[in-house]
Design a protein around this motif. Structure first.
Motif, PDB file in Angstrom:
ATOM      1  N   GLU A  49      53.813  37.672  48.006  1.00 14.44           N
ATOM      2  CA  GLU A  49      53.520  38.486  46.822  1.00 14.44           C
ATOM      3  C   GLU A  49      52.450  39.505  47.188  1.00 14.44           C
ATOM      4  N   LEU A  50      52.740  40.776  46.966  1.00 15.15           N
ATOM      5  CA  LEU A  50      51.765  41.833  47.261  1.00 15.15           C
ATOM      6  C   LEU A  50      51.433  42.579  45.975  1.00 15.15           C
ATOM      7  N   PRO A  51      50.273  43.225  45.936  1.00 18.08           N
ATOM      8  CA  PRO A  51      49.776  43.762  44.658  1.00 18.08           C
ATOM      9  C   PRO A  51      50.388  45.103  44.269  1.00 18.08           C
ATOM     10  N   VAL A  67      43.811  39.992  33.025  1.00 20.58           N
ATOM     11  CA  VAL A  67      43.260  38.700  33.472  1.00 20.58           C
ATOM     12  C   VAL A  67      42.264  38.146  32.444  1.00 20.58           C
ATOM     13  N   VAL A 107      41.713  40.533  51.959  1.00 24.57           N
ATOM     14  CA  VAL A 107      42.721  39.543  51.614  1.00 24.57           C
ATOM     15  C   VAL A 107      43.818  40.314  50.910  1.00 24.57           C
ATOM     16  N   ILE A 108      45.007  40.260  51.429  1.00 27.32           N
ATOM     17  CA  ILE A 108      46.015  41.148  50.890  1.00 27.32           C
ATOM     18  C   ILE A 108      47.041  40.408  50.042  1.00 27.32           C
ATOM     19  N   GLU A 109      47.446  39.228  50.453  1.00 24.09           N
ATOM     20  CA  GLU A 109      48.526  38.573  49.702  1.00 24.09           C
ATOM     21  C   GLU A 109      48.057  38.135  48.329  1.00 24.09           C
ATOM     22  N   GLY A 110      48.931  38.291  47.374  1.00 25.44           N
ATOM     23  CA  GLY A 110      48.577  37.965  46.000  1.00 25.44           C
ATOM     24  C   GLY A 110      48.126  39.219  45.286  1.00 25.44           C
ATOM     25  N   VAL A 111      48.121  39.155  43.988  1.00 22.71           N
ATOM     26  CA  VAL A 111      47.820  40.352  43.219  1.00 22.71           C
ATOM     27  C   VAL A 111      46.338  40.497  42.900  1.00 22.71           C
ATOM     28  N   TYR A 112      45.562  39.439  43.085  1.00 21.07           N
ATOM     29  CA  TYR A 112      44.163  39.523  42.654  1.00 21.07           C
ATOM     30  C   TYR A 112      43.245  40.055  43.736  1.00 21.07           C
ATOM     31  N   ASN A 120      42.488  43.398  39.149  1.00 22.74           N
ATOM     32  CA  ASN A 120      43.777  44.079  39.332  1.00 22.74           C
ATOM     33  C   ASN A 120      44.345  44.609  38.026  1.00 22.74           C
ATOM     34  N   TYR A 165      40.332  33.468  39.918  1.00 21.05           N
ATOM     35  CA  TYR A 165      41.453  34.316  40.313  1.00 21.05           C
ATOM     36  C   TYR A 165      41.296  34.698  41.777  1.00 21.05           C
ATOM     37  N   GLY A 166      42.392  34.716  42.500  1.00 21.63           N
ATOM     38  CA  GLY A 166      42.293  35.133  43.891  1.00 21.63           C
ATOM     39  C   GLY A 166      43.597  34.969  44.627  1.00 21.63           C
ATOM     40  N   GLY A 167      43.534  35.158  45.934  1.00 21.80           N
ATOM     41  CA  GLY A 167      44.712  35.028  46.779  1.00 21.80           C
ATOM     42  C   GLY A 167      44.912  33.581  47.217  1.00 21.80           C
ATOM     43  N   THR A 223      51.182  44.706  39.278  1.00 19.00           N
ATOM     44  CA  THR A 223      49.883  44.101  39.605  1.00 19.00           C
ATOM     45  C   THR A 223      49.681  42.731  38.968  1.00 19.00           C
ATOM     46  N   ALA A 224      50.635  42.266  38.177  1.00 16.53           N
ATOM     47  CA  ALA A 224      50.413  40.989  37.498  1.00 16.53           C
ATOM     48  C   ALA A 224      51.060  39.851  38.283  1.00 16.53           C
ATOM     49  N   CYS A 225      50.499  38.649  38.105  1.00 21.87           N
ATOM     50  CA  CYS A 225      51.061  37.502  38.803  1.00 21.87           C
ATOM     51  C   CYS A 225      52.402  37.099  38.194  1.00 21.87           C
ATOM     52  N   ALA A 256      39.265  38.748  38.143  1.00 23.98           N
ATOM     53  CA  ALA A 256      39.799  39.667  39.143  1.00 23.98           C
ATOM     54  C   ALA A 256      39.880  41.043  38.508  1.00 23.98           C
ATOM     55  N   GLN A 290      43.957  30.569  39.813  1.00 23.62           N
ATOM     56  CA  GLN A 290      45.023  31.500  39.467  1.00 23.62           C
ATOM     57  C   GLN A 290      45.297  32.305  40.718  1.00 23.62           C
ATOM     58  N   GLY A 291      46.199  31.789  41.544  1.00 27.19           N
ATOM     59  CA  GLY A 291      46.496  32.428  42.829  1.00 27.19           C
ATOM     60  C   GLY A 291      47.748  33.267  42.723  1.00 27.19           C
ATOM     61  N   PRO A 292      48.398  33.479  43.843  1.00 27.81           N
ATOM     62  CA  PRO A 292      49.631  34.256  43.816  1.00 27.81           C
ATOM     63  C   PRO A 292      50.644  33.607  42.863  1.00 27.81           C
TER      64      PRO A 292
END
Lengths: 464, 363
Positions: A376-378, A160, B358-363, A156, A226-228, A276-278, A154, A244-246
Motif C-alpha cells: 500500500e502506497l500513499p 484521521v 518510511v514509505i509503505e502505508g498511507v500514514y 496524510n 497511526y503509521g506504517g 491517501t486513506a487506509c 498522522a 492504525q497501520g497500512p
C-alpha cells in the motif's frame, strides 16, 4: 499565509511554547512557522493533571461535541477561518483542498453523531449511567477501562481525526500528539472542542519528537498510533496500543458480476481522497482475466489532471519533489516483475508552483499470491491480479476493508468469518464508504470500555 | 620531578600560564621517570614527538583519541610513575558507562577527586550541615563516590539506593522502552522511603529519575519541604525541562547540574549566570579539564554560539586523556578569560525526528 505560524502545546493550564521547536514548512520547503516540541517532563505532568481532572458528565460531553461540530466547521479558531484553515492544510501538506474539505466535513459529522455512535457501540445488556432505572433490577453498566486516551496522529488526511472523538464521548480524557507535517487539523479540533466546553485538562495537544512520543504511550492508558508497517511491528504487541497501520484494502470481483458496470466504484475506491486513506483499495482481484479491468483502470486513472493542491479540482496529493522521487524509486523496487499499465515510467509530475504530484499507478500481477498485492502506497496505486475459487480467501486476508462484488453467499460467509478482514462491503459499495456510527476498525468502545454488573436498591439514590 | 605548575591550585594562587602548563604536562607524561607505562609505550606509535611538537593547547590535537584502549589496559599501566606520597593515593577505579561495548577504566586519585568535587563548591557555600540522598549509580561509576564525599563536606551522611544503569539498558534493548519502568519505579520507591523518614538536605540524582520523582505528588511535597539543594548529573537536562523544574516543580530550590564524564574524571559546573538565552552554561575546570566543540564532519572547532559535537580533555599530572570525542552535541560558549577551549550550553543527544523515509502505508 502571510503570518508566521506557531503551533504550541495546548496544555492543562493553557498554551505552552517550548524552547525546543522545529520548523513548519510548505511543500517547497519554505519555512512558514514553528511547532513546539514538549519534553517528557511536560508530558508526564500533563497526564497527571489530566488524571486529576474531573470527568465531564455524559450529557454535557455530548452537547459539547455538538457545539464543537459547529465551531470546527464555521468558527475562526487560532486566527483561522474555515477557508483559511483548509487552504493552509492543502498548501502546507499537499492534500488537495477538496479532500481537506471533505475530510474536515467528515470530522464535523463524526462529532455530531457521537450521541448515536456511543449508543450503537454499547452492549445491549448495558446502561450508560448507573442511575438508569434498569440497574434497580440488575443490569450491566458500561464503564471505562482507563482515564487517558492518547492519539499519535498522522498527516496524510484530516480524516484521521475522525476516530478519537469517540473516546471523548465515552468520557476519556484525550491527549493528541499532532502530525509534524499537518498539525493544523488537530489544533483546530482541540480548540473547537475546548471552546465548546471541554476543560483544558480533559483535552490536550502535545507536539513532541519521536522519543517523547513513546513516553506518551507509557503514560496514557490507551494510545491509538497511526503509521506504517514499522509502527505496527513496534507497537503491535503492546496491549494498550491500537495501531492504525497500512489498510491494504481490496476489491474482489467474481465471475458472476460484470466489472464493466462497477468501474466507477472501483476507480472511486482507488482514488477517493487522493488515495491517501487506509480505506483506499490497493489491490483488485478478478475472477477470470484481470487485464481488461486493469487497462480500464489505467485509462480512467490516467485522465486525472495534475493540479496544485489548492486548486478546487485537485484530486491528487502533492508532496515535496524529493519525497515523491523517493516514493517512485520505491515503487520501481517493489513492482519487480509486475507489468506496469500506468505510472511505470514515473509517477513524479513536478508542478511549477512547487512540489510534485504523485500520479496514479496501475500494475498487473500474474498470481493471487503475488506479494505486490499487499503493498500500500500513499497515492492511487493499485495492483490488479487474477483470482479463482481454488485460491480461497487467503489472498484477501489482512484487509481493513474488502469490497466483495459477488453474489456467492458461501464466499461471503467465509469472508465474514476471516478475522483479518476488518470491514466487509458487498456489491456496489466502494472500499472508502464510511458513515458515522459504522465501525471503521471496530468501535473504540470495544477496547476502551467494559461492562460491570450492578444491582441496587432504590433507597437514597437519585431518580433515574 | 613534577613542575610546580602541575600542582593543583590552592586558594589565592595566581592563574597558571597556559603554554607553560602544557609544556610541563607533556614533559611529565612522556618522560620515562614520570610518565605512565601506557603513555610511554603508546608514544612509540605516535607519528610525532610529543615533547618537541606539543607546546600549546591547540597542539594537543595532534594526539589520537585513545580512550577505546582503556577497555583492555591494566589499570596499573595508567598510573604515572612520577606520582608519590599524597599524590599517589588512589580513591578508586571507575568505569565509563559501557553503553557502547565494554566499559573503559580510569584511575581516580584522591587529591584530584577532592579538587574535582570542589569545583562547584561555590553553589554549596551557604548550605551548612546536610545529609545527602544519592539516587544515582554507585558501583564502578564515580557518581556514587562524589555523593559520599559531598555528604562528608556537609557533616552529613549519604543515603543511597542501588542502581545499575547497565542492567536498565539491557532491559530496554530486550523489551523496549517500557521495560525499564518497573526497575525505575523500584528505585523511586526506595528513594521515597528515605525522603519520607530521613532528613535529606541535598538530593543528587539524574534528570530521568528526577522526572520520575516529579510525577509523584507526595515526593514533590517532601522534596519541597526538606531538600535545600538539588544536584543533577549523569544525563542531559534540556532547557525546557530545566525551566519546568525550576518554575513549577521545585520553585525556590537551587537546581544545579554537573556535566562531565568518567572519561575525564570530573565535571564542569553550572555557571551562576545563565546565558542571555536562559540556557545553563557549563564551565570545565580549565586547564585541568578542557572542552572543545567541533563540527562533526570536519572536526574543526565551531564558533562560539554554534552547535557541534563535544570533545573533552583531561590534562593533569594524574592522567592525560586528550581529544575524547563524546556523543553529545552542544553549543560552544565563550569561556572565562584565559581558559582553554570553550564552555558549553544546551548539551544533549543529537535530535531525532520521525521524518525518516518510511514509505509503505498511507500514514
Amino acid at each position: 499565509m502571510g503570518e508566521f505560524l506557531h503551533i504550541d502545546a495546548l496544555g492543562p493550564t493553557g498554551p505552552y511554547r517550548s524552547r525546543n521547536r522545529r520548523p513548519l514548512t510548505s511543500l517547497s520547503g519554505a519555512p512558514i512557522g514553528e511547532i513546539s516540541q514538549v519534553p517528557s517532563l511536560y508530558v508526564r505532568r500533563t497526564v497527571a493533571a489530566m488524571r486529576a481532572a474531573p470527568v465531564v458528565p455524559g450529557a454535557q460531553r455530548l452537547d459539547a461535541l455538538d457545539r464543537a461540530a459547529e465551531l470546527f466547521a464555521t468558527a475562526s479558531l487560532g486566527g483561522l477561518g474555515w477557508d483559511e484553515y483548509t487552504e493552509l492544510v492543502s498548501t502546507a501538506s499537499g492534500v488537495p483542498n477538496a479532500v481537506v474539505r471533505q475530510s474536515a466535513d467528515w470530522i464535523a459529522d463524526v462529532l455530531r453523531s457521537q450521541r448515536h455512535t456511543v449508543e450503537l457501540a454499547m452492549p445491549r445488556g448495558a446502561v450508560g449511567d448507573w442511575r438508569d432505572a434498569r440497574t434497580r433490577d440488575g443490569s450491566a453498566v458500561w464503564t471505562r477501562r482507563g482515564e487517558v486516551f492518547a492519539v499519535h496522529a498522522a498527516g496524510n488526511t484530516p480524516a484521521v481525526h475522525g476516530l478519537w472523538p469517540e473516546a471523548l464521548a465515552l468520557g476519556y480524557k484525550v491527549l493528541v500528539r499532532p502530525s509534524a507535517r499537518e498539525p493544523y487539523t488537530a489544533f483546530r479540533l482541540v480548540e473547537a472542542l475546548r471552546q465548546a466546553g471541554f476543560p483544558p485538562a480533559t483535552l490536550t495537544l502535545l507536539p513532541t519528537d519521536h522519543d517523547v512520543a513513546d513516553v506518551i504511550i507509557a503514560e496514557a492508558d490507551y494510545t491509538i498510533v497511526y503509521g506504517g508497517q514499522d509502527v505496527v511491528d513496534k507497537y503491535g504487541a503492546i496491549p494498550t496500543v491500537l495501531t492504525q497501520g497500512p489498510g491494504r484494502s481490496k476489491i474482489l470481483v467474481t465471475a458472476d458480476v460484470d466489472w464493466r458496470e462497477k468501474i466507477d466504484i472501483i476507480v472511486d475506491s482507488i482514488s477517493h481522497l487522493g488515495g491517501t486513506a487506509c480505506t483506499c483499495a490497493s489491490a483488485v482481484l478478478v475472477e477470470g482475466d484481470p487485464e481488461p479491468l486493469a487497462r480500464a483502470l489505467a485509462e480512467r486513472l490516467g485522465r486525472i489532471p495534475s493540479l496544485p493542491a489548492d486548486h478546487p479540482d485537485a484530486i491528487l496529493t502533492v508532496a515535496p519533489t524529493a519525497s515523491v522521487v523517493e516514493v517512485d524509486q520505491y515503487l520501481h523496487k517493489v513492482a519487480g516483475d509486475a507489468r506496469p499499465l500506468l505510472g511505470g515510467d514515473t509517477i513524479v509530475d513536478e508542478l511549477p508552483s512547487g512540489g510534485a504530484v504523485l500520479r496514479p499507478a496501475v500494475h498487473l500481477v500474474d498470481s493471487s499470491r503475488a506479494p505486490q498485492l499487499g503493498v500500500e502506497l500513499p497515492f492511487p496505486c493499485v495492483w490488479v491480479g487474477p483470482w479463482q475459487p481454488a485460491d480461497g480467501i487467503a489472498p484477501l486476508r489482512d484487509s481493513l476493508v474488502l469490497t466483495a462484488m459477488t453474489i456467492r453467499a458461501e464466499l461471503i460467509d467465509a469472508l465474514l468469518d476471516e478475522p483479518s478482514i476488518t470491514n466487509l462491503y458487498l456489491g456496489d459499495n466502494p472500499t472508502t464508504w464510511l458513515r458515522p456510527g459504522i465501525p471503521h476498525d471496530g468501535y473504540l468502545g470495544e477496547v476502551l470500555m467494559r461492562t460491570k454488573g450492578m444491582i441496587r436498591t432504590a433507597a437514597g439514590s437519585s431518580a433515574a | 620531578m613534577s613542575s610546580p605548575v602541575l600542582d593543583l591550585p590552592r586558594v589565592g594562587d595566581p592563574a597558571v600560564d597556559p603554554d607553560e602548563y602544557v609544556a610541563a604536562l607533556i614533559h611529565w607524561h612522556f618522560t620515562a621517570s614520570t610518565g605512565s607505562p601506557f603513555w610511554l609505550r603508546r608514544a612509540r606509535s605516535l607519528d610525532f614527538d610529543p615533547i618537541a611538537d606539543v607546546r600549546t593547547f591547540a597542539d594537543l590535537r595532534l594526539f589520537p583519541n585513545v580512550v577505546d584502549e582503556f577497555r583492555d589496559v591494566p589499570v596499573e599501566d595508567l598510573i604515572p610513575r612520577g606520582l608519590a606520597g599524597e599524590d599517589r593515593v588512589i580513591a578508586g577505579v571507575y568505569e565509563s558507562g559501557g553503553t557502547t561495548g565494554a566499559p573503559k577504566r580510569f584511575v581516580m586519585f584522591d587529591r584530584w577527586m577532592e579538587f574535582a568535587l570542589g569545583w562547584d563548591e561555590i553553589h554549596y557555600a551557604d548550605l551548612g550541615p546536610a545529609n545527602v540522598l544519592a539516587v544515582a549509580p554507585s558501583g564502578p561509576h564515580m557518581f556514587g563516590e562524589f555523593a559520599a564525599r559531598r555528604a562528608r563536606r556537609h557533616d552529613g551522611v549519604r543515603f543511597t539506593v542501588d542502581l545499575d544503569p547497565r542492567w536498565i539498558r539491557r532491559l530496554i534493548e530486550r523489551d523496549g522502552p517500557g521495560a525499564a519502568d518497573l526497575y525505575a519505579e523500584h528505585i523511586i520507591d526506595q528513594a521515597a522511603h528515605i525522603l519520607a523518614t530521613q532528613a535529606v538536605g541535598i538530593l543528587i540524582t539524574t534528570p530521568p529519575l528526577l522526572e520520575r520523582m516529579a510525577r509523584r505528588d507526595d515526593l514533590v511535597e517532601l522534596i519541597r519541604k526538606n531538600v535545600r539543594f538539588i544536584c543533577w548529573s549523569g544525563a542531559h537536562m534540556d532547557a525546557d525541562s530545566r525551566e519546568i523544574f525550576q518554575a513549577e516543580v521545585f520553585p525556590g530550590i537551587p537546581l544545579k547540574g554537573l556535566y562531565g564524564s568518567t572519561t575525564i574524571l570530573g565535571m564542569s559546573r553550572e555557571r551562576a549566570q545563565e546565558a542571555d538565552s536562559g540556557l545553563a552554561v557549563f564551565d570545565p575546570p580549565s586547564p585541568y579539564i578542557a572542552f572543545r566543540v567541533v563540527d562533526p564532519t570536519t572536526g574543526d572547532d565551531v564558533a562560539f554560539g554554534d552547535r557541534g559535537q563535544v570533545v573533552m580533555n583531561h590534562l593533569t599530572k594524574y592522567a592525560l586523556i586528550p581529544n575524547n570525542l563524546e556523543r553529545d552535541h552542544a553549543l560552544a560558549v565563550e569561556p572565562p578569560p584565559g581558559w582553554f577551549g570553550c564552555s558549553v550550553a544546551d548539551v544533549g543527544p543529537v535530535a531525532t525526528f520521525d521524518d525518516h523515509a518510511v514509505i509503505e502505508g498511507v500514514y
